[in-house]
Design an enzyme around this catalytic site. Structure first.
Site, PDB file in Angstrom:
ATOM      1  N   ARG A  44      13.372 -23.066  16.732  1.00 51.48           N
ATOM      2  CA  ARG A  44      12.139 -22.552  16.588  1.00 51.48           C
ATOM      3  C   ARG A  44      11.923 -21.925  15.126  1.00 51.48           C
ATOM      4  NH1 ARG A  44      12.565 -18.489  15.287  1.00 51.48           N
ATOM      5  NH2 ARG A  44       9.968 -18.079  15.285  1.00 51.48           N
ATOM      6  N   GLY A  45      10.012 -22.289  14.703  1.00 54.15           N
ATOM      7  CA  GLY A  45      10.139 -21.854  13.787  1.00 54.15           C
ATOM      8  C   GLY A  45      10.030 -23.115  12.598  1.00 54.15           C
ATOM      9  N   ALA A  46       8.162 -23.072  11.894  1.00 52.91           N
ATOM     10  CA  ALA A  46       7.890 -24.858  11.612  1.00 52.91           C
ATOM     11  C   ALA A  46       9.354 -25.291  10.024  1.00 52.91           C
ATOM     12  CB  ALA A  46       6.516 -24.475  10.412  1.00 52.91           C
ATOM     13  N   ARG A  87       7.108 -31.604  19.487  1.00 55.98           N
ATOM     14  CA  ARG A  87       5.859 -30.137  19.051  1.00 55.98           C
ATOM     15  C   ARG A  87       5.045 -30.592  19.117  1.00 55.98           C
ATOM     16  NH1 ARG A  87       8.069 -24.302  18.787  1.00 55.98           N
ATOM     17  NH2 ARG A  87       6.175 -24.166  20.209  1.00 55.98           N
ATOM     18  N   GLN A 194       9.701 -13.166  20.872  1.00 54.74           N
ATOM     19  CA  GLN A 194      10.145 -14.025  19.248  1.00 54.74           C
ATOM     20  C   GLN A 194      10.881 -12.310  18.404  1.00 54.74           C
ATOM     21  OE1 GLN A 194       8.057 -15.834  20.862  1.00 54.74           O
ATOM     22  NE2 GLN A 194       8.771 -17.679  20.394  1.00 54.74           N
ATOM     23  N   ASP A 235       2.512 -21.664  10.955  1.00 53.85           N
ATOM     24  CA  ASP A 235       3.084 -23.235  11.533  1.00 53.85           C
ATOM     25  C   ASP A 235       1.727 -24.032  11.221  1.00 53.85           C
ATOM     26  OD1 ASP A 235       5.034 -22.820  14.035  1.00 53.85           O
ATOM     27  OD2 ASP A 235       4.007 -21.313  14.085  1.00 53.85           O
ATOM     28  N   ASN A 245      -0.449 -20.124  14.103  1.00 53.10           N
ATOM     29  CA  ASN A 245       0.595 -19.166  14.106  1.00 53.10           C
ATOM     30  C   ASN A 245       1.001 -19.049  15.935  1.00 53.10           C
ATOM     31  OD1 ASN A 245       3.031 -18.702  12.540  1.00 53.10           O
ATOM     32  ND2 ASN A 245       2.075 -16.315  12.959  1.00 53.10           N
ATOM     33  N   LYS A 246       1.828 -17.883  15.480  1.00 54.28           N
ATOM     34  CA  LYS A 246       2.294 -17.419  17.402  1.00 54.28           C
ATOM     35  C   LYS A 246       1.632 -16.822  17.947  1.00 54.28           C
ATOM     36  CE  LYS A 246       5.349 -19.083  18.340  1.00 54.28           C
ATOM     37  NZ  LYS A 246       4.790 -19.787  19.716  1.00 54.28           N
TER      38      LYS A 246
END
Length: 345
Positions: A44-46, A87, A194, A235, A245-246
């Site tokens: 995960r993470g763009a 995603r 996270q 992201d 973003n998250k």
């Protein structure tokens, strides 16, 4: 500790759902395994998703055993389509897939073996370039970090979210390497933690002072004057400077604004989507409701209670003090400066 590693004919992927207790690698022999890993947040993470997707295309190419170029192209394009459905929010995924597809178009007259080699080489280039961009970002961000700074970050924008070094945590790492006596507050980042599982672990591995807080404590530590700046990853960033973003990032940005604290976003150029005018156009992924009803294996809510679980929120550009990129630091007005950034080589 590598987020991912290409080994001859397959990809090793660090399973981030097992961290921080277990460091376990998944062997990805085809793009189907990789699609599942992306959907389940094992990677995960763009930027990391983008790099992994590029390797997914390489896997699809490598798994073709015939010599028919049209059939080969169809197989690879199907893999690109499958990876693109994993995603919806992180734009690096689509950036990497477009890059791999462009290479495929350029080499369609080559032999299958030559095409396989070129696609593997391009995936490796995507990975290597991301690491280099993160290192560059860290150097640009150094100027924004005062001595003895208290820094708050949200989610995980470190080595685990990229090909290495990190975006937001890359700037923090660069400051630490430069001898600045910084300390970090890491939001735990519900519902999947996270910040607690990954950011706190990464910073402890590097010997960078970190204090874990719940998401609801962020405004309080700002009020206590324990935070000098906020730095997060992203992201997707639109042409006007809105930032996906998250989930929870927007609230942190509002609190920073209320307390007069700079709010910085660190992201490579591949995270900017200048085809979108504003954050209103960003698709926001909604995830499984059980992620909110549970913490790990423990049920923490009444069974069947309705849940709303967007994975991301959008922070308006007016709350962003500056963007730290691999091409420099960019400040408002973003409609002008971000287009100038895109033209910078």
């Amino acid at each position: 500790m590598d987020t991912m590693r290409w080994q001859d004919d397959h990809l090793l992927l660090l399973d981030q759902t097992k961290l921080p207790l277990t460091e376990e690698y998944i062997e990805c022999w085809d793009h189907v395994i990789l699609c599942d890993a992306i959907k389940k947040l094992k990677v995960r993470g763009a930027p990391a998703i983008g790099a992994a997707a590029a390797f997914g295309v390489a896997l699809a190419a490598l798994n073709y055993t015939g010599e028919d170029r049209a059939e080969f192209e169809a197989d690879v394009k199907k893999a690109i389509a499958d990876l693109g459905k994993t995603r919806p929010t992180a734009v690096n995924l689509f950036w990497a897939l477009r890059r791999m597809e462009a290479v495929l178009e350029d080499i369609r007259t080559y032999s299958v073996k030559e095409q396989q080699e070129r696609l593997i080489a391009e995936a490796k280039a995507v990975f290597d370039e991301d690491r280099a961009m993160n290192e560059q970002m860290g150097q640009y961000g150094l100027e924004l970090i005062p001595e003895s700074a208290g820094i708050l970050t949200h989610c995980n924008a470190g080595a685990l979210a990229t090909a290495g070094f990190g975006t937001a945590l890359g700037v923090i790492r660069a400051a630490h390497r430069a001898g600045k006596e910084i300390s970090v507050f890491a939001d735990e980042t519900r519902p999947l933690l996270q910040g607690a599982r990954l950011t706190a672990w990464e910073l402890m591995q590097d010997g960078i002072p970190v204090t874990l807080i719940t998401d609801s404590m962020a405004a309080y530590v700002m009020k206590q004057k324990l935070v000098d700046l906020v730095i997060v990853g992203a992201d997707r960033i639109t042409a006007n400077g809105d930032v996906a973003n998250k989930i929870g990032t927007y609230g942190v940005a509002l609190a920073a604004k209320a307390h007069g604290i700079p709010f910085y976003v660190a992201a490579p150029v591949s995270t900017f989507d200048l085809s979108l005018e504003s954050g209103l156009q960003i698709p926001i992924e909604e995830r499984d409701t059980e992620e909110v009803r549970r913490v790990g294996d423990s049920i923490t809510a009444p069974p069947g209670v309705p849940v709303y679980n967007p994975a991301f929120d959008v922070t308006p550009a007016e709350l962003v003090t500056a963007f730290i990129t691999d091409r420099g630091v960019f400040r408002p007005p973003y409609l002008e400066t971000l287009r100038a950034m895109a033209e910078t080589k």
